[in-house]
Write an enzyme that holds these catalytic residues in place. Structure first.
Site, mmCIF file in Angstrom:
data_model
loop_
_atom_site.group_PDB
_atom_site.id
_atom_site.type_symbol
_atom_site.label_atom_id
_atom_site.label_comp_id
_atom_site.label_asym_id
_atom_site.label_seq_id
_atom_site.Cartn_x
_atom_site.Cartn_y
_atom_site.Cartn_z
ATOM 1 C CG ASP A 144 2.566 2.559 2.120
ATOM 2 O OD1 ASP A 144 2.971 2.754 3.274
ATOM 3 O OD2 ASP A 144 2.040 3.441 1.419
ATOM 4 C CB CYS A 179 -6.398 0.079 10.961
ATOM 5 S SG CYS A 179 -5.509 -0.774 9.652
#
Ligand SMILES: Cc1cc2nc3c(=O)[nH]c(=O)nc-3n(C[C@H](O)[C@H](O)[C@H](O)COP(=O)(O)OP(=O)(O)OC[C@H]3O[C@@H](n4cnc5c(N)ncnc54)[C@H](O)[C@@H]3O)c2cc1C
Length: 732
Positions: free
Chosen positions: A426, A402
């Site tokens: 999100d 990530c």
């Protein structure tokens, strides 16, 4: 000096593919600096070389002889090409504003846009006269004039407004062409009458002997010369400033020069004529990051006439100074020559030379001019792709997982710039309809093969929507996944913004919400979308519904894999790529609707597996065989030629795994076409035979002009039998 790979990447943006900029592209390509990225913004992808324009008009050169193909030049020199029209500069934000699309960021920008006809300088000229600039639209209108003149009752009285070298040379060339074509058509060439209106002085700026020689040439050609100014232009005549009416059926205009109107909005210093004032280093006198050259610029202290020769000569010093500015080095002044040799043709293979007091004339001078012009064109034509240096990155110890996202801000910033609000949650929350419709979902992803991130975003978005359209569904929202090569943070953010801006322009047209996405670093720019839509289950189109006797309809030409394989090697013509990209950026929604309206039984979109691969899927799912009429399959322009030369997608060998579906042996070129992987391809559908013709008519009426019946489904084992006729039909 700082080593190239330790510096940030600097964006040098060229606006306009004029004579000086083509040199900059070549110079940067031959000696690439990994820390400098060159971009060309071009309104026209084929840029005419004015020195050969009269020869083309006279019929001595073909259209391709006098044009530089900017698509090929950009590919060969590793220049990023943005096909768009610049309409302004936001110098505070350092962006070039473009017509109809997101602006392009620059660190250093150079303008070489040429001139426009002087607006309203002569009343009626804009409506009734054929202006020679811009040359691209002039050529199209001149071809239309030629067609009209080839008719027995077509225009015969032709007038030229403008007695400079360009006007004289062009009128003599027009005369040659129209008379030659009349002769060929069995018409009387003597029926034409040609008039030149000089505005007061023939060939001002040239010596007396040159003016006398052209006076003689014009006299011998039977051209009537008026040494007056035109007061107004009408559909059937010119009115001169002494009130004389000059009857004419067609007027051409080669007078004066005006700068593009948008220069006035840039805040750059302009000369009294409105052209960009530049210093001897070719920089704007009030913005050192803006350069200007050619006809659109005016060198303070060294004004020169608007002639291509000066734009050509400015190429090398411009290339040196752009690079110096990008590297933070000193710039060198350029001193234009005081006079130049002009070789002016007489509309035939004969020329008159003019320089200062010198005058010479002969057929030999035309041959010299031809050699000089051809040598210039050869520098920009058929050049081999040049090696591309690796782009430097800020830090070569970059993290994966990530941590390889493009930082938190760029994606949110891009979405905020596009939609006015950054996503705060999100995940996207999408209301699901409570009626009988079902969700259709699909995902697609591929790397950039176009070079222009905005257009790549448009193509990727259209490609992703195709799966939903192929099902007869209505797309509702999309989630993006984008990888951007590592580099300077502001550069990756800008690339991400461009890709998403292109995609959003497509989604907005389709009423599809771009609900969010994910971005990360990758070796290359790549983009894809997960698209969700809705479909009424009993109206959904599947691959399995083909019925024996159904006509097979293909809605879009084939050949994107072959075209872009050639493009990577700088061998595809700009107009082929332009035509293909226009289709690839067009939605298949209208095609789907026409197919549904005509009772389509099965459909799929033609993409990576090529026509035969996707047809094989349909046939297997439906338990059908098919006969394919290879000659009826529409192709993008250029595809037949390129396939015959052996250009093919690197995916072709994989696609040929389906070769066994085809009965018999296929010629190699046809094989490369029928198995060519398509990006943003068309729909392939089965339609009941009795409705197929009206379906194609409806598709054509909806602007899907290449749609065609390419075969029919038959009872039998899933196989494709080819009906081979004459040559393939290629889209123009
Ligand atoms: C009939 C005729 C014959 C001529 N013959 C000669 C000759 O023999 N020798 C000579 O020296 N000169 C000649 N000239 C003059 C010559 O045409 C110009 O001086 C020359 O073309 C100027 O070159 P340039 O690079 O400034 O611009 P151009 O050659 O005009 O190129 C400008 C480019 O910018 C692009 N462009 C324009 N606006 C935009 C925009 N907003 N965004 C993106 N792109 C844009 C255009 O598409 C074009 O490709 C002739 C002119 C005419 C009319």
């Amino acid at each position: 000096m700082v080593h190239a790979t330790e510096r940030k990447v600097v964006d040098v943006v060229l606006v306009g593919g004029g004579h000086a900029h083509v040199h900059v592209m070549r110079a940067f390509g031959m000696q690439p600096d990994p820390a400098v990225r060159l971009t060309l913004i071009a309104r026209d992808l084929e840029t005419p070389y004015s020195g050969m324009l009269p020869g083309h008009v006279a019929g001595l050169y073909d259209r391709d002889d006098i044009h530089i193909d900017l698509q090929q030049l950009a590919r060969a020199t590793n220049t990023r090409l943005i096909h768009a029209e610049a309409v302004g500069l936001d110098r505070a934000a350092k962006r070039v504003l473009l017509q109809g699309r997101a602006p392009i960021a620059y660190d250093v920008v150079s303008l070489d846009t040429g001139i426009v006809p002087p607006a309203d300088a002569i009343p009626g000229a804009a409506e009734h006269a054929l202006a020679v600039k811009p040359i691209g639209s002039f050529l199209a209108r001149f071809d239309a004039l030629r067609a009209r003149c080839a008719a027995p009752d077509g225009p015969r009285r032709i007038a030229m407004i403008g007695g400079g070298a360009g006007g004289v040379e062009l009128l003599l060339s027009v005369r040659t062409r129209l008379r030659d074509e009349a002769r060929i058509a069995g018409l009387d060439p003597e029926a034409f009458a040609f008039t030149l209106v000089t505005g007061g002085s023939l060939l001002a700026g040239h010596n007396r002997a040159v003016r006398a020689a052209f006076g003689r040439v014009l006299g011998d050609a039977g051209v009537t010369v008026h040494d007056r100014r035109v007061a107004s232009v009408h559909a059937d005549r010119l009115t001169l400033d002494d009130g004389t009416a000059v009857p004419c059926d067609a007027a051409l205009l080669v007078t004066g020069a005006a700068p593009p109107a948008w220069f006035r909005t840039t805040g750059l210093d302009l000369d009294t004529g409105g052209f960009i004032a530049v210093t001897p280093t070719l920089q704007s006198t009030n913005d050192a990051d803006v350069f200007a050259v050619g006809d659109c610029a005016s060198m303070t202290g060294s004004p020169r006439e608007k002639a291509g020769v000066f734009a050509v000569r400015q190429g090398p010093p411009l290339a040196r100074n752009l690079l110096a500015r990008a590297r933070g080095e000193d710039l060198s002044p350029y001193r234009p020559q005081a006079s130049h040799l002009a070789l002016i043709s007489t509309g035939t293979r004969y020329a008159i030379a003019s320089r200062g007091a010198l005058k010479l004339e002969s057929a030999w001078l035309w041959r010299l001019k031809d050699v000089i012009d051809q040598r210039f064109m050869a520098m920009y034509r058929d050049i081999q792709p040049m090696p591309m240096p690796p782009m430097p990155v800020d830090d070569d110890m970059r993290c994966g997982g990530c941590a390889a996202k493009v930082g938190p801000a760029p994606l949110a910033n891009a979405l905020e710039r596009l939609s006015g609000a950054a996503p705060r949650e999100d995940a996207a929350i999408i209301p699901v309809p409570s009626d009988r419709r079902s969700l259709v979902q699909t995902v697609d992803f591929f790397r950039d093969f176009i070079g222009d991130p905005f257009v790549f975003g448009q193509v990727a978005a259209n490609h992703a929507l195709n799966d939903v359209f192929a099902m007869g569904g209505t797309p509702h929202h999309a989630l993006a996944i984008v990888t951007v090569p590592p580099g300077r943070a502001s550069g990756t953010a800008e690339t991400l913004f461009q890709v998403l801006a292109g995609a959003k322009s497509c989604f907005d047209t389709e009423g599809v919400q771009l609900a969010g996405g994910h971005s990360g670093e990758g070796a290359q720019l790549a983009c894809g979308f997960s698209v969700t839509g809705f479909v009424e289950v009993d109206r959904a189109l599947r691959k399995s519904g083909l019925q024996a006797g159904d006509a097979l309809i293909l809605t879009r030409p084939l050949g994107t894999g072959i075209l872009f394989a050639a493009d990577m090697r700088a061998r595809a013509r700009a107009r082929w790529i332009e035509a293909a990209l226009t289709e690839m950026c067009t939605s298949n929604r209208a095609a789907m609707q026409a197919l549904l309206d005509h009772g389509a039984t099965a459909a799929t979109d033609v993409s990576g597996f090529g026509l035969i691969g996707h047809l094989a899927e349909m046939l297997s799912a439906s338990g059908m065989a098919a006969t394919l009429d290879a000659a009826a399959v529409p192709l993008y322009a250029g595809v037949s030629d390129l396939a015959a030369q052996g250009f093919a997608s690197t995916l072709l060998p994989d696609n040929l795994a389906n070769e066994g579906f085809v009965a018999g042996v296929l010629p190699d070129a046809l094989k490369a076409i029928l198995f060519d992987p398509q990006t943003a391809g068309g729909l392939l559908a089965g339609v009941p035979a009795d409705r197929a013709e009206s379906c194609v008519a409806a598709l054509h009426a909806a602007g899907i002009v290449h749609a065609a019946i390419i075969g029919r489904a038959e009872a039998g084992m899933p196989r494709v039998r080819l009906a081979l006729r004459q040559a393939q039909h290629e889209a123009v």
